[in-house]
Design a protein around this motif. Structure first.
Motif, PDB file in Angstrom:
ATOM      1  N   ASN A  25      30.872  24.986  33.803  1.00  0.00           N
ATOM      2  CA  ASN A  25      30.391  23.831  34.571  1.00  0.00           C
ATOM      3  C   ASN A  25      31.327  23.486  35.728  1.00  0.00           C
ATOM      4  N   GLY A  26      31.945  24.468  36.308  1.00  0.00           N
ATOM      5  CA  GLY A  26      32.905  24.251  37.386  1.00  0.00           C
ATOM      6  C   GLY A  26      32.286  24.381  38.758  1.00  0.00           C
ATOM      7  N   PRO A  27      33.112  24.189  39.781  1.00  0.00           N
ATOM      8  CA  PRO A  27      32.631  24.315  41.152  1.00  0.00           C
ATOM      9  C   PRO A  27      32.399  25.786  41.499  1.00  0.00           C
ATOM     10  N   PRO A  28      31.812  26.060  42.657  1.00  0.00           N
ATOM     11  CA  PRO A  28      31.623  27.452  43.076  1.00  0.00           C
ATOM     12  C   PRO A  28      32.961  28.185  43.147  1.00  0.00           C
ATOM     13  N   VAL A  29      32.942  29.476  42.817  1.00  0.00           N
ATOM     14  CA  VAL A  29      34.139  30.303  42.840  1.00  0.00           C
ATOM     15  C   VAL A  29      34.133  31.123  44.126  1.00  0.00           C
ATOM     16  N   VAL A  30      35.259  31.086  44.848  1.00  0.00           N
ATOM     17  CA  VAL A  30      35.423  31.873  46.071  1.00  0.00           C
ATOM     18  C   VAL A  30      36.712  32.672  45.936  1.00  0.00           C
ATOM     19  N   VAL A  31      36.617  34.004  46.086  1.00  0.00           N
ATOM     20  CA  VAL A  31      37.778  34.883  45.972  1.00  0.00           C
ATOM     21  C   VAL A  31      37.865  35.752  47.223  1.00  0.00           C
ATOM     22  N   ASN A  32      39.035  35.748  47.860  1.00  0.00           N
ATOM     23  CA  ASN A  32      39.313  36.620  48.998  1.00  0.00           C
ATOM     24  C   ASN A  32      40.517  37.477  48.637  1.00  0.00           C
ATOM     25  N   GLN A  33      40.362  38.798  48.681  1.00  0.00           N
ATOM     26  CA  GLN A  33      41.445  39.711  48.334  1.00  0.00           C
ATOM     27  C   GLN A  33      41.615  40.751  49.441  1.00  0.00           C
ATOM     28  N   SER A  34      42.886  41.057  49.765  1.00  0.00           N
ATOM     29  CA  SER A  34      43.132  42.041  50.820  1.00  0.00           C
ATOM     30  C   SER A  34      44.318  42.943  50.493  1.00  0.00           C
ATOM     31  N   SER A  35      44.544  43.227  49.218  1.00  0.00           N
ATOM     32  CA  SER A  35      45.591  44.164  48.819  1.00  0.00           C
ATOM     33  C   SER A  35      45.026  45.579  48.822  1.00  0.00           C
ATOM     34  N   ALA A  36      45.883  46.570  48.609  1.00  0.00           N
ATOM     35  CA  ALA A  36      45.404  47.953  48.525  1.00  0.00           C
ATOM     36  C   ALA A  36      44.455  48.118  47.339  1.00  0.00           C
ATOM     37  N   LEU A  37      44.782  47.478  46.202  1.00  0.00           N
ATOM     38  CA  LEU A  37      43.932  47.498  45.007  1.00  0.00           C
ATOM     39  C   LEU A  37      43.506  46.071  44.716  1.00  0.00           C
ATOM     40  N   ASN A  38      42.192  45.827  44.725  1.00  0.00           N
ATOM     41  CA  ASN A  38      41.639  44.496  44.451  1.00  0.00           C
ATOM     42  C   ASN A  38      40.689  44.582  43.269  1.00  0.00           C
ATOM     43  N   MET A  39      40.926  43.716  42.296  1.00  0.00           N
ATOM     44  CA  MET A  39      40.047  43.668  41.130  1.00  0.00           C
ATOM     45  C   MET A  39      39.829  42.210  40.743  1.00  0.00           C
ATOM     46  N   VAL A  40      38.582  41.848  40.450  1.00  0.00           N
ATOM     47  CA  VAL A  40      38.289  40.497  39.991  1.00  0.00           C
ATOM     48  C   VAL A  40      37.173  40.542  38.959  1.00  0.00           C
ATOM     49  N   GLY A  41      37.351  39.761  37.898  1.00  0.00           N
ATOM     50  CA  GLY A  41      36.323  39.556  36.888  1.00  0.00           C
ATOM     51  C   GLY A  41      36.003  38.078  36.847  1.00  0.00           C
ATOM     52  N   ILE A  42      34.729  37.728  37.004  1.00  0.00           N
ATOM     53  CA  ILE A  42      34.315  36.326  37.046  1.00  0.00           C
ATOM     54  C   ILE A  42      33.274  36.093  35.956  1.00  0.00           C
ATOM     55  N   PHE A  43      33.529  35.081  35.102  1.00  0.00           N
ATOM     56  CA  PHE A  43      32.588  34.662  34.072  1.00  0.00           C
ATOM     57  C   PHE A  43      32.287  33.195  34.306  1.00  0.00           C
ATOM     58  N   GLN A  44      31.011  32.883  34.533  1.00  0.00           N
ATOM     59  CA  GLN A  44      30.613  31.504  34.805  1.00  0.00           C
ATOM     60  C   GLN A  44      29.472  31.097  33.882  1.00  0.00           C
ATOM     61  N   ILE A  45      29.578  29.893  33.363  1.00  0.00           N
ATOM     62  CA  ILE A  45      28.507  29.344  32.546  1.00  0.00           C
ATOM     63  C   ILE A  45      28.357  27.873  32.898  1.00  0.00           C
ATOM     64  N   GLY A  46      27.114  27.435  33.064  1.00  0.00           N
ATOM     65  CA  GLY A  46      26.888  26.034  33.421  1.00  0.00           C
ATOM     66  C   GLY A  46      25.559  25.866  34.116  1.00  0.00           C
ATOM     67  N   GLY A  47      25.315  24.659  34.627  1.00  0.00           N
ATOM     68  CA  GLY A  47      24.042  24.353  35.271  1.00  0.00           C
ATOM     69  C   GLY A  47      23.738  25.252  36.452  1.00  0.00           C
TER      70      GLY A  47
END
Length: 136
Positions: A37-59
């Motif tokens: 139930n959190g706010p929108p997620v914004v991720v900006n990555q600019s490394s040589a290796l970029n990895m992100v896992g996002i789990f969202q639950i809510g309205g």
């Protein structure tokens, strides 16, 4: 998290080490984000290796990811009334998996690189998805 994300992340990491040799340091930006139930997620990555896992639950869930690096990997899993995700990747190797469950699911994947892989699974009354993949 999805077991495919772990497999892809491991493959990307191994390919980075093999390409650059063990003696060279590799810049990496690895994130795991869990939002209830959190706010929108914004991720900006600019490394040589970029990895992100996002789990969202809510309205209403929303995730925006921008990755600019040699190797980029993203996994998004959303459960909510309205789910939306947008992933933009520029690099040699780009991998994205999106899973969405809700009343309305919208997803966009844009990849520019030599090797691009994207998968979207949507389970909702109204589903919309776009995948754009280009090699330089």
């Amino acid at each position: 998290m999805n077991k495919h994300i772990v497999v892809v992340a491991t493959a990307v990491l191994v390919s980075c080490l093999a390409a650059n040799g063990a003696a060279r340091a590799q810049a990496a930006d690895i994130k795991t984000i869990v939002s209830v139930n959190g706010p929108p997620v914004v991720v900006n990555q600019s490394s040589a290796l970029n990895m992100v896992g996002i789990f969202q639950i809510g309205g209403n869930t929303s995730a925006t990811v921008t990755q600019n690096g040699s190797n980029n990997a993203t996994g998004v899993l959303q459960f909510g009334g309205t789910t939306s995700s947008s992933v933009g990747q520029t690099g040699t190797n780009n991998v994205t998996y999106v899973g969405q469950t809700g009343q309305s699911a919208t997803s966009l994947i844009s990849q520019l690189g030599s090797m691009n892989a994207g998968a979207i699974a949507q389970f909702g009354k109204i589903n919309s998805s776009t995948v754009v993949q280009t090699s330089p």
